[in-house]
Every structure is written in structure tokens, then in C-alpha cells.
Design a protein around this motif. Structure first.
Motif, PDB file in Angstrom:
ATOM      1  N   UNK A   1      -2.985  -8.014  -3.576  1.00  0.00           N
ATOM      2  CA  UNK A   1      -2.646  -6.840  -4.373  1.00  0.00           C
ATOM      3  C   UNK A   1      -3.282  -5.575  -3.845  1.00  0.00           C
ATOM      4  N   UNK A   2      -4.557  -5.657  -3.466  1.00  0.00           N
ATOM      5  CA  UNK A   2      -5.262  -4.487  -2.937  1.00  0.00           C
ATOM      6  C   UNK A   2      -4.653  -4.012  -1.620  1.00  0.00           C
ATOM      7  N   UNK A   3      -4.281  -4.949  -0.768  1.00  0.00           N
ATOM      8  CA  UNK A   3      -3.667  -4.584   0.514  1.00  0.00           C
ATOM      9  C   UNK A   3      -2.347  -3.870   0.288  1.00  0.00           C
ATOM     10  N   UNK A   4      -1.521  -4.416  -0.603  1.00  0.00           N
ATOM     11  CA  UNK A   4      -0.216  -3.799  -0.872  1.00  0.00           C
ATOM     12  C   UNK A   4      -0.382  -2.394  -1.444  1.00  0.00           C
ATOM     13  N   UNK A   5      -1.326  -2.237  -2.366  1.00  0.00           N
ATOM     14  CA  UNK A   5      -1.548  -0.910  -2.957  1.00  0.00           C
ATOM     15  C   UNK A   5      -2.109   0.056  -1.920  1.00  0.00           C
ATOM     16  N   UNK A   6      -2.952  -0.432  -1.018  1.00  0.00           N
ATOM     17  CA  UNK A   6      -3.568   0.428   0.000  1.00  0.00           C
ATOM     18  C   UNK A   6      -2.573   0.964   1.016  1.00  0.00           C
ATOM     19  N   UNK A   7      -1.537   0.174   1.322  1.00  0.00           N
ATOM     20  CA  UNK A   7      -0.557   0.610   2.334  1.00  0.00           C
ATOM     21  C   UNK A   7       0.577   1.419   1.718  1.00  0.00           C
ATOM     22  N   UNK A   8       0.451   1.722   0.423  1.00  0.00           N
ATOM     23  CA  UNK A   8       1.416   2.613  -0.198  1.00  0.00           C
ATOM     24  C   UNK A   8       2.522   1.972  -1.000  1.00  0.00           C
ATOM     25  N   UNK A   9       2.470   0.658  -1.198  1.00  0.00           N
ATOM     26  CA  UNK A   9       3.482  -0.004  -2.029  1.00  0.00           C
ATOM     27  C   UNK A   9       3.306   0.440  -3.472  1.00  0.00           C
ATOM     28  N   UNK A  10       4.419   0.772  -4.125  1.00  0.00           N
ATOM     29  CA  UNK A  10       4.370   1.249  -5.502  1.00  0.00           C
ATOM     30  C   UNK A  10       4.081   0.083  -6.444  1.00  0.00           C
ATOM     31  N   UNK A  11       2.880   0.035  -6.992  1.00  0.00           N
ATOM     32  CA  UNK A  11       2.498  -1.038  -7.915  1.00  0.00           C
ATOM     33  C   UNK A  11       2.303  -0.493  -9.333  1.00  0.00           C
ATOM     34  N   UNK A  12       2.767   0.710  -9.582  1.00  0.00           N
ATOM     35  CA  UNK A  12       2.738   1.395 -10.887  1.00  0.00           C
ATOM     36  C   UNK A  12       1.332   1.843 -11.271  1.00  0.00           C
ATOM     37  N   UNK A  13       0.407   0.920 -11.461  1.00  0.00           N
ATOM     38  CA  UNK A  13      -0.935   1.314 -11.888  1.00  0.00           C
ATOM     39  C   UNK A  13      -2.002   0.388 -11.360  1.00  0.00           C
ATOM     40  N   UNK A  14      -3.195   0.943 -11.133  1.00  0.00           N
ATOM     41  CA  UNK A  14      -4.337   0.153 -10.667  1.00  0.00           C
ATOM     42  C   UNK A  14      -5.462   0.233 -11.693  1.00  0.00           C
ATOM     43  N   UNK A  15      -6.388  -0.679 -11.591  1.00  0.00           N
ATOM     44  CA  UNK A  15      -7.489  -0.759 -12.552  1.00  0.00           C
ATOM     45  C   UNK A  15      -8.338   0.504 -12.532  1.00  0.00           C
TER      46      UNK A  15
END
Length: 375
Positions: free
Chosen positions: A151-165
Motif C-alpha cells: 500500500x505504501x509503495x502504491x501511494x508513494x508512486x502516485x496511485x490514487x488511493x483516496x486517503x492515507x492515515x
């Protein structure tokens, strides 16, 4: 860490719990303390201290069996309902959307509304949550860590995951002197009774977890030891400005699902959390998707979502069952319903279940007296 050393259950995982947060909020808001203020933090730590002292005192006085002497059917109904509430609360994070309208005010109805409106779900968020479920249920070691890293890798490379902690930063210098010692004497006195009540009520969730898993595999545990261990945990939490802690259903379930077998897992978890926070690991939460966290929590409670042993007769010709089985089934199901509909906090459902049990006891006593008269 203290619970791993002093406790008796190899399953129970201790941490902050939603019931404790709700009761803490109610006690502090009733005193007019603004949410999020410095005094609010001090008050929460003070409540944790009182709760800890209460549990240690009850444990040393060997009152554990009395505190956990509630009928198994009531505890099963309460835990089952609370578990579903935990699951429902994670649905918005897993689908990347929130409910609207009159049904949005309750976890269960909000989850039902979202289930009926799949078109508003965020595809990427749902896919990430689904992937987390697949990894966790296949028990790939270490499954939870794999999910978080993915999850962190996907969010770091710019994948739209809506919201993070979001990042968590800790200034160790701010932990001393302890927040509980900085609160005014008037507020400290006003929080004594709520703190004692908090210590008793929030203990029941952890005790219910211990009893549930003890019934599953015959594990022996001591309620008195758990009281002392969790009491020390709460005192330690208060010392660093934390809130009330107790046995948590979802945390314990995640541990079991991850393969935890001994109390050493609790100790390792505690040490890792401290190291993670002190060494600045909280900054990594900036890119941890809420969908992953929600799915991890949901996976953890999956084993507890099915009907409990006391509820199963409801689906097995309950009319033909003996009176005792019918009574226990009714108590378990009624307590579950009471807990689902409880306002403003879940513990009210437990009290209602106890009230119904007392009515059953009164009915049985009256029936026995009538039988003696007839004889």
C-alpha cells in the motif's frame, strides 16, 4: 509490554479501544473540556491512570471472577455485536466513499447504504482492500507487513488511493512531566468516578475475548492476573500522556490470524511499536492507505463474525430445544440487538442484556415457587 509479562492469556492484545475512546470523550465533554485541547489530553491521561489503579486494586483483591461472572450468552452477544460494529466501521475506508442521508448516522446502516450504492465506490481503493483480503486470508508470511508495504509503495508512486492515515510525530521531550500530573485538582477530583467506571467497563471487552478463545481451545486464563496486567498497562499509558487501554477484539484477532501462539507476540509487538515511533517511523504512515488499514482490521475480526455457539440454536429448530438452550439463545441475540442499537455508547447494550437476564432469573424463581406450592 507489561501485559505480556504479567498477563495470563496468550491471545489477548492490548491497545486503545473504541469503547474507551467514546467513554473518555463523554466524561471530558461533560465537564466542558474542549475536544483536542491540551486539557483534554491531560484529562484522558488522568482517566487512564484512574482506570489502571482500579484494575490493579480489583485484581489484587481477587475480584476478577466477580467482574467476569456475567452469563456467557450475554458476553457472546456483546462481543459478536461489537465485532460487527468494528467491521462496519471500516467499510467506508475499504470502498473509498462515505454514506449520505439519514442512514449515515450509524455504522451498520451506513455500511448497508454503501453496499447498495457500488457505483460511488472508488475502484482503486476497493481493489487495494480486496488485494489485502486475498493476501491476509492466504496467510502469506508476514502477510500484514506485505500488505502495508504494498500500500505504501502504491501511494508513494502516485496511485490514487483516496486517503492515507497520515504521519505521526512524537516529541519525547513533551512526555515529561506526565500529562496526568499537570491537570488541575478540581478536574482531577471530578474524573475519579468516571475513571473507576472506565476501568471496569472497558475491561469487560478484553475479558470477553479471553473467554471466547478459551472456549475455542480450552486455554486457561486468570481474570485476576489480567486485571493487574492491564492496570499496569493503563498506568504506563497515563505516564506518557496516553488514553485508557484494554483488550481489543480486532487487535487480538489480527494477532491470531497472523499466527501468534504465545504471549511473546504481545511483547514483540509492543517493542516494535515503541521502536517504530521513537525512531521516526510514524512519518511512514503519511503514505499508508486507509483502505489497507481498514482491510487489515476487517480481516482480523472475520473469525468472530459468525453466529456464536449460544446463537446457533436459533437456526436449528429452536422450538424443540430445552428451556436453558432457548433462554441462552434469546439472551445472546437480544444482547446483540441491544448493543447494535445502543446510544450513545455500546456498553449500554451490555447493561440491557444484564437487565433481561435478571428478568429471566426472576421468572425462573417465580416458576420454582409455584412448583413447590403445587407439590
Amino acid at each position: 509490554i507489561p501485559c505480556a509479562i504479567l498477563g495470563s492469556s496468550r491471545y489477548l492484545q492490548v491497545g486503545c479501544l473504541s469503547l474507551g475512546a467514546l467513554l473518555t470523550r463523554g466524561a471530558l465533554v461533560n465537564l466542558g473540556i474542549p475536544l483536542g485541547s491540551e486539557v483534554y489530553v491531560m484529562g484522558a491521561a488522568t482517566l487512564a491512570f484512574y482506570a489502571g489503579v482500579t484494575r490493579v486494586a480489583c485484581g489484587l483483591a481477587r475480584l476478577g471472577n466477580i467482574m467476569t461472572s456475567l452469563p456467557v450468552s450475554i458476553l457472546q452477544g456483546f462481543v459478536w455485536s461489537a465485532t460487527w460494529m468494528v467491521f462496519f466501521s471500516q467499510v467506508p475506508a475499504m470502498v473509498g466513499a462515505t454514506a449520505s442521508g439519514p442512514l449515515a448516522g450509524h455504522f451498520a446502516t451506513a455500511a448497508a447504504w454503501l453496499a447498495a450504492h457500488p457505483m460511488i465506490w472508488h475502484p482503486g481503493t476497493f481493489a487495494l482492500a480486496a488485494a489485502t483480503f486475498v493476501i491476509m486470508l492466504n496467510k502469506m508470511f508476514p502477510s500484514a507487513l506485505v500488505c502495508c508495504v504494498l500500500g505504501c509503495v502504491l501511494a508513494s508512486i502516485g496511485v490514487d488511493v483516496v486517503g492515507c492515515v497520515g504521519a505521526i510525530n512524537v516529541d519525547l521531550g513533551s512526555l515529561f512531566p506526565p500529562a496526568a500530573l499537570q491537570i488541575g485538582p478540581e478536574i482531577a477530583k471530578a474524573l475519579v468516578v468516571p475513571g473507576v467506571a472506565l476501568g471496569v467497563i472497558t475491561y469487560l471487552e478484553g475479558a470477553a475475548v479471553c473467554r471466547f478463545w478459551a472456549e475455542q481451545d480450552g486455554e486457561e486464563w486468570s481474570s485476576d492476573k489480567e486485571l493487574v496486567a492491564q492496570g499496569v498497562d493503563n498506568i504506563c499509558s497515563a505516564a506518557v500522556g496516553g488514553m485508557t487501554v484494554g483488550g481489543v477484539i480486532s487487535r487480538a484477532s489480527v494477532g491470531i490470524l497472523s499466527g501468534a501462539k504465545t504471549k511473546l507476540s504481545h511483547f514483540v509487538t509492543g517493542c516494535c511499536l515503541i521502536a517504530f515511533t521513537v525512531l521516526g517511523g510514524g512519518a511512514l504512515l503519511e503514505v499508508l492507505p486507509k483502505a489497507v488499514l481498514g482491510a487489515l482490521v476487517s480481516c482480523g475480526v472475520l473469525p468472530l463474525l459468525g453466529p456464536t455457539p449460544k446463537m446457533k440454536p436459533l437456526f436449528d429448530n429452536i422450538k424443540a430445544q430445552p428451556y436453558d438452550v432457548k433462554r441462552d439463545c434469546i439472551l445472546a441475540c437480544a444482547t446483540a440487538v441491544f448493543t447494535f442499537t445502543a446510544r450513545p455508547t455500546l456498553d449500554i447494550g451490555l447493561y440491557r442484556g444484564i437487565g433481561l437476564a435478571l428478568l429471566f432469573k426472576l421468572f425462573e424463581k417465580t416458576r420454582d415457587l409455584d412448583r413447590k406450592k403445587n407439590e
